[in-house]
Design an enzyme around this catalytic site. Structure first.
Site, mmCIF file in Angstrom:
data_model
loop_
_atom_site.group_PDB
_atom_site.id
_atom_site.type_symbol
_atom_site.label_atom_id
_atom_site.label_comp_id
_atom_site.label_asym_id
_atom_site.label_seq_id
_atom_site.Cartn_x
_atom_site.Cartn_y
_atom_site.Cartn_z
ATOM 1 N N ASN A 73 -1.675 -2.322 6.540
ATOM 2 C CA ASN A 73 -0.756 -1.554 5.697
ATOM 3 C C ASN A 73 -1.235 -0.134 5.409
ATOM 4 O O ASN A 73 -0.635 0.564 4.606
ATOM 5 C CB ASN A 73 -0.439 -2.319 4.408
ATOM 6 N N ASP B 212 0.875 -1.167 0.000
ATOM 7 C CA ASP B 212 0.000 0.000 0.000
ATOM 8 C C ASP B 212 0.913 1.218 0.000
ATOM 9 O O ASP B 212 1.507 1.544 1.016
ATOM 10 C CB ASP B 212 -0.902 -0.008 1.245
ATOM 11 N N TRP C 294 6.043 -3.848 7.948
ATOM 12 C CA TRP C 294 4.957 -4.809 8.061
ATOM 13 C C TRP C 294 5.222 -5.947 7.100
ATOM 14 O O TRP C 294 5.783 -5.766 6.033
ATOM 15 C CB TRP C 294 3.609 -4.127 7.987
ATOM 16 N N ASP D 34 8.999 1.118 4.431
ATOM 17 C CA ASP D 34 8.825 2.450 3.857
ATOM 18 C C ASP D 34 10.187 3.134 3.760
ATOM 19 O O ASP D 34 11.051 2.936 4.618
ATOM 20 C CB ASP D 34 7.889 3.290 4.734
#
Lengths: 184, 141
Positions: free
Chosen positions: A157, A85, A110, A129
């Site tokens: 997410n 995501d 995650w 990220d």
């Protein structure tokens, strides 16, 4: 509206009848049976056992065995992106596993599994990220395989995952293969 | 419905009941459910509020209530894992990240124990943690 529904009804009926004519229920049962037994005995094979003794970390599978968008790291359909995501770092000056220059990879991530269509195996994928620059805005993807509602924060997410980095600004996301999801 | 069809349906149902989800090794379950924050080497990110497991987690076993704390702490108690799986993962974690502090008479967690402990989650985690750590400090002084 009525005419349209009856047209849809007719088409569905035609399709169902054709399917019923062409498929043998018994062969379907036989195939289903062997699939069930096969899936159950697979972890008993020596290959799975040998892998289980191994630490989870393995080299990522070769993407050349995967055709189409599932083999393209700049596509949302890329096999590793089954639960991503965010913006793909491979479209933002990085790669599917490295951050673009000037951003910092978040250590906190995650994690989920994705099946590689090349070898049919499940791999553990870490979605990290890359932080420290404004939103990349290229290759926006939202896929949610294995995602859980936000009250399972570690399995959601939609959250921002720039924890433990100097900046909390999200730029893009990578999908790193941590290993094969070995069964016990 | 034919007898064959019915038998197949019952067989499918039983098979699904017996073998529900994929069972992963404790190491893989750790990766999927814990490692995202505690990291692969158990170092955690103390600056971001994620305590280190490495060379530290098994110290809780040395104080009364510590063994229970390790299951009742929210990240463990609320993990989307079955009792038996969770018992195996936490028992594995202790040896993997902090074997030095695991007492010689340590018994691995059981599914029943985990079920019982999960049923009474911690309301004030910080306070319980602080008091356990203070007790640990006193006992090792």
């Amino acid at each position: 509206m009525t005419a349209r529904r009856s047209w849809l009804d007719r088409a569905l009926e035609r399709g169902a009848r054709r399917l019923a004519r062409r498929t043998s229920r018994r062969s379907f049962l036989a195939r289903l049976g062997s699939a069930l037994v096969g899936a159950g005995t697979l972890p008993l094979l020596p290959v799975a056992r040998a892998r289980a003794a191994d630490p989870a970390r393995v080299a990522p599978p070769d993407d050349r065995n995967v055709t189409g968008p599932a083999g393209d790291p700049t596509s949302c359909e890329y096999w590793r992106h089954c639960a991503i995501d965010g913006f793909l770092c491979s479209c933002c000056g990085g790669t599917q596993s490295t951050c673009p220059p000037g951003t910092e990879m978040s250590p906190i991530t995650w994690i989920g599994t994705c099946r590689n269509p090349g070898d049919g195996k499940d791999y553990i994928i870490s979605y990290n990220d890359c932080c420290g620059a404004s939103l990349c805005m290229r290759c926006r993807c939202t896929r949610t395989e294995g995602e859980r509602p936000v009250y399972y924060t570690s399995k959601n997410n939609d959250l921002l995952w720039c924890f433990g980095t100097k900046s909390r600004a999200v730029h893009c996301s990578v999908a790193i293969v941590l290993g094969q999801a070995t069964e016990s | 419905m034919s007898r064959l069809g019915l038998t197949a349906l019952v067989a499918c149902y039983l098979w699904l009941r017996v073998a529900p989800a994929v069972a992963y090794t404790p190491e893989v379950e750790f990766a999927l459910n814990c490692q995202g924050c505690h990291l692969a080497d158990g170092a955690g990110t103390p600056d971001a509020g994620v305590p280190a497991l490495a060379d530290s987690v098994a110290r809780f076993l040395a104080v009364p209530g510590g063994r229970e704390y390790l299951i009742r702490v929210p990240g463990v108690a609320q993990a989307p894992l079955a009792d038996a799986t969770l018992a195996a993962v936490v028992s594995w974690m202790l040896g993997r990240f902090d074997a030095r502090h695991v007492p010689p008479d340590f018994r691995p967690y059981t599914a029943d124990e985990v079920r019982r402990l999960r049923a009474s989650p911690l309301v004030d985690v910080e306070r319980v943690r602080a008091s356990l750590l203070a007790e640990l400090e006193r006992s090792t002084r």
